[in-house]
Write a protein that holds these residues in place. Structure first.
Motif, short mmCIF file in Angstrom:
data_model
loop_
_atom_site.label_atom_id
_atom_site.label_comp_id
_atom_site.label_asym_id
_atom_site.label_seq_id
_atom_site.Cartn_x
_atom_site.Cartn_y
_atom_site.Cartn_z
N LYS A 25 0.82 -1.21 0.00
CA LYS A 25 0.00 0.00 0.00
C LYS A 25 0.86 1.26 0.00
CE LYS A 25 -3.28 2.42 3.04
NZ LYS A 25 -4.05 2.29 4.31
N TRP A 26 1.93 1.26 0.78
CA TRP A 26 2.77 2.44 0.95
C TRP A 26 4.07 2.34 0.15
CZ3 TRP A 26 1.32 6.79 3.51
CH2 TRP A 26 0.20 6.72 4.35
N ASP A 27 4.12 1.45 -0.84
CA ASP A 27 5.40 1.16 -1.49
C ASP A 27 6.03 2.39 -2.14
OD1 ASP A 27 7.26 -1.12 -2.18
OD2 ASP A 27 6.93 -0.28 -4.17
N ASP A 28 5.27 3.17 -2.87
CA ASP A 28 5.83 4.35 -3.53
C ASP A 28 6.42 5.31 -2.50
OD1 ASP A 28 5.12 3.36 -5.98
OD2 ASP A 28 3.34 4.62 -6.19
N PHE A 29 5.68 5.54 -1.43
CA PHE A 29 6.14 6.45 -0.37
C PHE A 29 7.41 5.91 0.29
CE2 PHE A 29 6.25 7.99 3.99
CZ PHE A 29 5.97 9.34 3.85
N THR A 30 7.38 4.62 0.65
CA THR A 30 8.51 4.03 1.36
C THR A 30 9.75 3.96 0.48
OG1 THR A 30 6.94 2.68 2.63
CG2 THR A 30 9.26 2.02 2.68
N MET A 31 9.58 3.61 -0.79
CA MET A 31 10.74 3.53 -1.67
C MET A 31 11.37 4.90 -1.90
SD MET A 31 11.24 0.35 -2.08
CE MET A 31 10.54 0.16 -0.41
N GLN A 32 10.55 5.95 -1.91
CA GLN A 32 11.10 7.30 -2.02
C GLN A 32 11.89 7.65 -0.77
OE1 GLN A 32 8.18 10.37 -2.72
NE2 GLN A 32 9.72 11.95 -3.04
N PHE A 33 11.36 7.27 0.38
CA PHE A 33 12.05 7.49 1.65
C PHE A 33 13.41 6.80 1.67
CE2 PHE A 33 11.70 6.19 6.45
CZ PHE A 33 12.78 7.01 6.77
N LEU A 34 13.44 5.53 1.25
CA LEU A 34 14.66 4.74 1.33
C LEU A 34 15.59 4.91 0.13
CD1 LEU A 34 13.15 1.39 2.71
CD2 LEU A 34 14.26 3.23 4.00
N GLN A 35 15.17 5.66 -0.86
CA GLN A 35 15.97 5.80 -2.07
C GLN A 35 17.39 6.31 -1.83
OE1 GLN A 35 14.11 8.04 -5.21
NE2 GLN A 35 15.82 7.78 -6.61
N PRO A 36 17.61 7.30 -0.94
CA PRO A 36 18.99 7.76 -0.74
C PRO A 36 19.93 6.65 -0.29
CG PRO A 36 17.44 9.33 0.20
CD PRO A 36 16.64 8.13 -0.19
N MET A 37 19.44 5.73 0.53
CA MET A 37 20.27 4.62 0.97
C MET A 37 20.56 3.67 -0.19
SD MET A 37 18.59 6.14 3.45
CE MET A 37 17.02 5.46 4.01
N GLY A 38 19.54 3.44 -1.02
CA GLY A 38 19.76 2.61 -2.19
C GLY A 38 20.73 3.23 -3.16
N THR A 39 20.62 4.53 -3.36
CA THR A 39 21.54 5.23 -4.26
C THR A 39 22.97 5.14 -3.75
OG1 THR A 39 19.80 6.77 -4.95
CG2 THR A 39 22.08 7.48 -5.27
N ALA A 40 23.15 5.29 -2.44
CA ALA A 40 24.50 5.20 -1.86
C ALA A 40 25.06 3.79 -2.01
CB ALA A 40 24.45 5.59 -0.38
#
Length: 281
Positions: A25-40
């Motif tokens: 349900k919250w995947d888009d929101f959560t993935m945006q939140f965690l994106q900086p860690m994924g990018t790093a």
């Protein structure tokens, strides 16, 4: 007879299967939140387009799906204990037309891959939930090819993550909950500087480096924050199940007042902080 690690493993599998619908349900929101860690993590891995990559504790698919879009002549395998989280990840891969990403149910302490199978290994926010973190590090290093890179992220301490610690502090005080054992799986289990780096070094990795990555998460208001936390945050939901509706309403009101007092009205912008740890075999 089941070992304590077996029990933790089963508990983690049950928890993440239970919360998979909320994460979807919250995947888009959560993935945006965690994106900086994924990018790093992705930056640390320096992947080439022909690489085979393991994304351990892939959850709903990131950063594995992003990596798969980069290794166009290679492949990514996302592993997790939760089959329901992996179903979401595979749905996302199919929707995006990413054909070089596949999922596999696997225990990180006993990976079903031969030695030196991958050029790179990623693991975003997984170590804090592994039953045996040292064994997990050894397994991730085992399946990494010589010269390959591993990168992971974990949460820094609660004082640096008020986006969750303010709420949990109110819940724990109101419900008079005892703190969990310091080594129990949980968000801040890996917050001590050098802990994960030490496991990676013991597993034989070199050029191990730890950096702090901080940022902000934005909610529209305290109401959105509450609905998000009570859909996806297992410690919040499990704690609130122990009390009645009146007490939950009291906690919600106190939380809103506290957040508005500290962070102002309007959009709610809360700080977070993580540790990015990387190494090379």
């Amino acid at each position: 007879m089941k070992t304590p690690e077996d029990i933790i493993r089963e508990q983690q599998q049950a928890i993440w299967n239970q919360f998979a619908p909320g994460w979807k349900k919250w995947d888009d929101f959560t993935m945006q939140f965690l994106q900086p860690m994924g990018t790093a993590i992705i930056s640390s891995l320096e992947v080439q387009d022909t690489d085979s990559v393991l994304d351990a504790a892939t959850g709903t698919g990131e950063p594995g799906l992003t990596i798969a879009s980069m290794v166009t002549k290679g492949s990514v395998i996302g592993t997790d204990l939760s089959e329901r989280m992996l179903e979401i990840a595979q749905e996302k891969a199919n929707h995006l037309g990413i054909s070089n990403y596949q999922t596999k149910i696997a225990d990180v302490s006993h990976l079903p891959f031969t030695d030196a199978s991958f050029e790179a290994v990623s693991c975003r926010m997984g170590f804090m939930f592994f039953p045996n973190m040292a064994q997990a590090a050894n397994e991730l290093a085992r399946v990494l090819k010589p010269g390959g890179r591993l990168a992971t992220s974990v949460w820094a301490g609660p004082e640096s993550n008020p986006w969750i610690s303010v709420l949990m502090g109110i819940i724990n005080r109101t419900l008079k909950l005892s703190p969990p054992p310091p080594d129990a799986p949980g968000m801040f289990r890996c917050a001590k500087s050098g802990l994960i780096a030490g496991f990676l070094k013991e597993a034989g990795l070199v050029d191990v480096k730890e950096t702090v990555l901080s940022g902000q998460i934005t909610y529209e208001n305290t109401e959105q924050y509450w609905h998000n936390m009570t859909d996806v945050a297992a410690p919040v939901v499990n704690a609130l199940r122990q009390t009645d509706e009146a007490t939950i309403a009291q906690i919600k009101d106190e939380l809103a007042a506290r957040l508005l007092d500290q962070y102002g009205t309007g959009r709610l912008i809360l700080p977070f902080s993580t540790l990015i740890v990387q190494g090379r075999k």
